[in-house]
Design an enzyme around this catalytic site. Sequence first.
Site, mmCIF file in Angstrom:
data_model
loop_
_atom_site.group_PDB
_atom_site.id
_atom_site.type_symbol
_atom_site.label_atom_id
_atom_site.label_comp_id
_atom_site.label_asym_id
_atom_site.label_seq_id
_atom_site.Cartn_x
_atom_site.Cartn_y
_atom_site.Cartn_z
ATOM 1 N N MET A 1 23.774 10.217 3.169
ATOM 2 C CA MET A 1 23.518 11.519 3.771
ATOM 3 C C MET A 1 23.751 11.477 5.287
ATOM 4 S SD MET A 1 22.902 14.593 3.305
ATOM 5 C CE MET A 1 21.990 15.185 1.899
ATOM 6 N N PHE B 1 -11.656 -7.273 14.039
ATOM 7 C CA PHE B 1 -10.525 -7.619 13.181
ATOM 8 C C PHE B 1 -10.308 -6.531 12.122
ATOM 9 C CE2 PHE B 1 -8.882 -9.901 9.351
ATOM 10 C CZ PHE B 1 -7.639 -10.231 9.866
ATOM 11 N N GLN B 2 -9.128 -5.984 12.087
ATOM 12 C CA GLN B 2 -8.699 -4.960 11.122
ATOM 13 C C GLN B 2 -9.507 -3.654 11.213
ATOM 14 O OE1 GLN B 2 -8.230 -6.923 7.281
ATOM 15 N NE2 GLN B 2 -6.208 -7.621 7.905
ATOM 16 N N GLU C 1 0.825 -1.214 0.000
ATOM 17 C CA GLU C 1 0.000 0.000 0.000
ATOM 18 C C GLU C 1 0.857 1.261 0.000
ATOM 19 O OE1 GLU C 1 -0.549 -2.544 2.052
ATOM 20 O OE2 GLU C 1 -2.635 -3.176 1.833
ATOM 21 N N LYS D 1 -17.950 -0.606 5.765
ATOM 22 C CA LYS D 1 -18.213 -1.667 4.786
ATOM 23 C C LYS D 1 -19.711 -1.781 4.479
ATOM 24 C CE LYS D 1 -17.360 -6.375 3.423
ATOM 25 N NZ LYS D 1 -16.644 -7.631 3.605
HETATM 26 C C1 LIG Z 1 11.807 6.499 6.016
HETATM 27 C C2 LIG Z 1 13.053 7.228 6.387
HETATM 28 N N1 LIG Z 1 13.898 6.684 7.290
HETATM 29 C C3 LIG Z 1 15.051 7.332 7.609
HETATM 30 C C4 LIG Z 1 15.358 8.539 7.042
HETATM 31 C C5 LIG Z 1 16.643 9.285 7.425
HETATM 32 N N2 LIG Z 1 17.547 9.375 6.251
HETATM 33 C C6 LIG Z 1 17.603 10.459 5.456
HETATM 34 S S1 LIG Z 1 18.664 10.298 4.193
HETATM 35 C C7 LIG Z 1 19.118 8.765 4.696
HETATM 36 C C8 LIG Z 1 20.139 7.977 3.941
HETATM 37 C C9 LIG Z 1 19.676 7.552 2.592
HETATM 38 O O1 LIG Z 1 20.621 6.620 2.110
HETATM 39 P P1 LIG Z 1 20.664 6.183 0.607
HETATM 40 O O2 LIG Z 1 19.334 5.757 0.123
HETATM 41 O O3 LIG Z 1 21.724 5.163 0.431
HETATM 42 O O4 LIG Z 1 20.992 7.530 -0.153
HETATM 43 P P2 LIG Z 1 22.321 8.429 -0.185
HETATM 44 O O5 LIG Z 1 22.204 9.446 0.887
HETATM 45 O O6 LIG Z 1 23.492 7.499 0.058
HETATM 46 O O7 LIG Z 1 22.326 9.030 -1.536
HETATM 47 C C10 LIG Z 1 18.430 8.396 5.860
HETATM 48 C C11 LIG Z 1 18.606 7.131 6.590
HETATM 49 C C12 LIG Z 1 14.417 9.069 6.135
HETATM 50 N N3 LIG Z 1 14.601 10.260 5.551
HETATM 51 N N4 LIG Z 1 13.298 8.385 5.808
#
Ligand SMILES: Cc1ncc(C[n+]2csc(CCOP(=O)(O)OP(=O)(O)O)c2C)c(N)n1
Length: 569
Positions: free
Chosen positions: A483, A115-116, A53, A165
């Site tokens: 990042m 349920f759900q 989803e 529903k």
């Molecule tokens: C759902 C979610 N979990 C955690 C984060 C925190 N976060 C921001 S950027 C990042 C790293 C992303 O890594 P990657 O996909 O390898 O991309 P890169 O920065 O290496 O280009 C994280 C963990 C987020 N923004 N969203």
Amino acid sequence: MRMKCSQILMECLLEQGVDTVFGYPGGTILNIYDELELHGYKNKIRHILTSHEQGASHAADGYARATGKVGVCFATSGPGATNLTTGIATAYYDSSPTVFITVNVAESLMGKDTFQEVDMTGISMPITKCNYLVKDPDQLADVIREAFAIARSGRPGPVLIDITKNVTSSEADYEYLPVSEHGRHGRLGAMLRRSSHDLRTPEPDHSDIDKLLGMIEEAQRPLILVGGGVIRSKGAVPEFRRFFETLNAPVASTIMGGGACPGNHPLFTGMIGMHGSHASNYASSACDLLIAIGCRFSDRVATDPVSFAAQAKIVQIDIDRSEIDKNVETDHHIIGDARRVLELINEKLPAHDYPAWKADVFSHKELIPAEDGKLHPHHILDAISELTGGQAIIATDVGQHQMWSAQYYHFSRPGQLITSGGFGTMGFGLGAAMGAKTGCPDQTVVLCTGDGCFRMNCHELATLEHYHIPVVIVVFDNGTLGMVRQWQHLIYGERYSQTDLDRGPDFVKLAEAYGLHGARAKSVEEFRAAFQDALDRGTACVIDCAIDKDAMVHPMVPGGAAATDFLLD
Ligand SMILES: Cc1ncc(C[n+]2csc(CCOP(=O)(O)OP(=O)(O)O)c2C)c(N)n1
């Protein structure tokens, strides 16, 4: 005409011109899914069954951002509905016009931990523009009409309709009503008649426009800052171009404003803020008039709201009154739809020029990393730019690759950059790219993602394969949550806590497992060949690009610091 409510729902979607729905079935929503078969609605409304989803929610959002139409998503109760929440919040933060339709347990079973059963209106309250729980069959058509009107009006955003529903299996009267009539009838009509509220955006105050024109006359160093509001406002971009070319002043952009000013325009200074360009951040600190249009001065834009544009008079133009002075104190504001405000300004604005100021701003150049024979992020984006003629829709995930995409690809139209700017949702990209390609089948759609983000929702590769949705997926594979690692490197003494992604899967084999093509690139030549091959194939492809673990996003201004206090230059 007497009709089952599940059929009324389909008829109401057709009234709205809905041609595509992304979703996932389950027990409570079965009457609605049955309707797709029973009366053949599946031949009028294409249903894309995603793997999850969350993927469906991002796809509806990506469809909306790319087409400007309302994106629609279905999910069942309980976990089906809660799986939408990240997608709804993502759409909310970036003002994306979307309608989420969920079905809850029958009214007689509500409040019994059935349920759900889940209180979806409660859960989605802070992340929707508006939401409904439909318990009365006679209300359904009206609610749907109102929901679509609200999703796309004013500042757009997500609306959730949760239907019990028993309503979906009940009958009610239905008469076709064209969208142009919706505001005159039923609930929506009554609401508009009752209150002074009008879903149309009010006319901007003309004296506010005149005041801005006076401020422009007094300014010597004006800077225009464009945000997502100009992208969302239909027809605003030509007016915006007329405005900035007449004023002939530098134009900076937020990430959500990408595409409002062509990336290669001589007045464009690039993105502003935390990973903004030197020119944009310098200009914000040195300007004496800042005209912000459709921008809410988020913490990623105004890293330090107190020192932000400290020498300037700040003017905020926004459709949403609640954004004025929320993050940054302003000197003047104009409330209105960006297109209309710009139109009124353009009627009176004489031509200007600021040669010395522009020369000063554009003397701040970006550093291009030295060539060392390796594959660098800017090589990848330059090649994508060149091989797509700068015309592709670029969807991104969140992280370094997102910032590189915003910095290096030159966007030239609204809806060309599809990115989770406000909520920063990892895992957004693949679903969003799928939705964008479904809505714009004639355009090339490229997903720029990171190895961490891609892993989060890569099961949607099955959806791309099944429905033959040819998205080119470029994984900036640095083997780390780049990042976060960058912050650990710069701020946390190089303690790389839990950011190494030293694990599978092999993305080439993963693509193949889903029946798609996969390729690996370690050099610029390999990437160019793989990317051209992916375009030629016309099927979804995954290109795994090996880039350096320590590649960084330059420049970087940390949160809380003044615009020119670069931690990284
Ligand atoms: C759902 C979610 N979990 C955690 C984060 C925190 N976060 C921001 S950027 C990042 C790293 C992303 O890594 P990657 O996909 O390898 O991309 P890169 O920065 O290496 O280009 C994280 C963990 C987020 N923004 N969203």
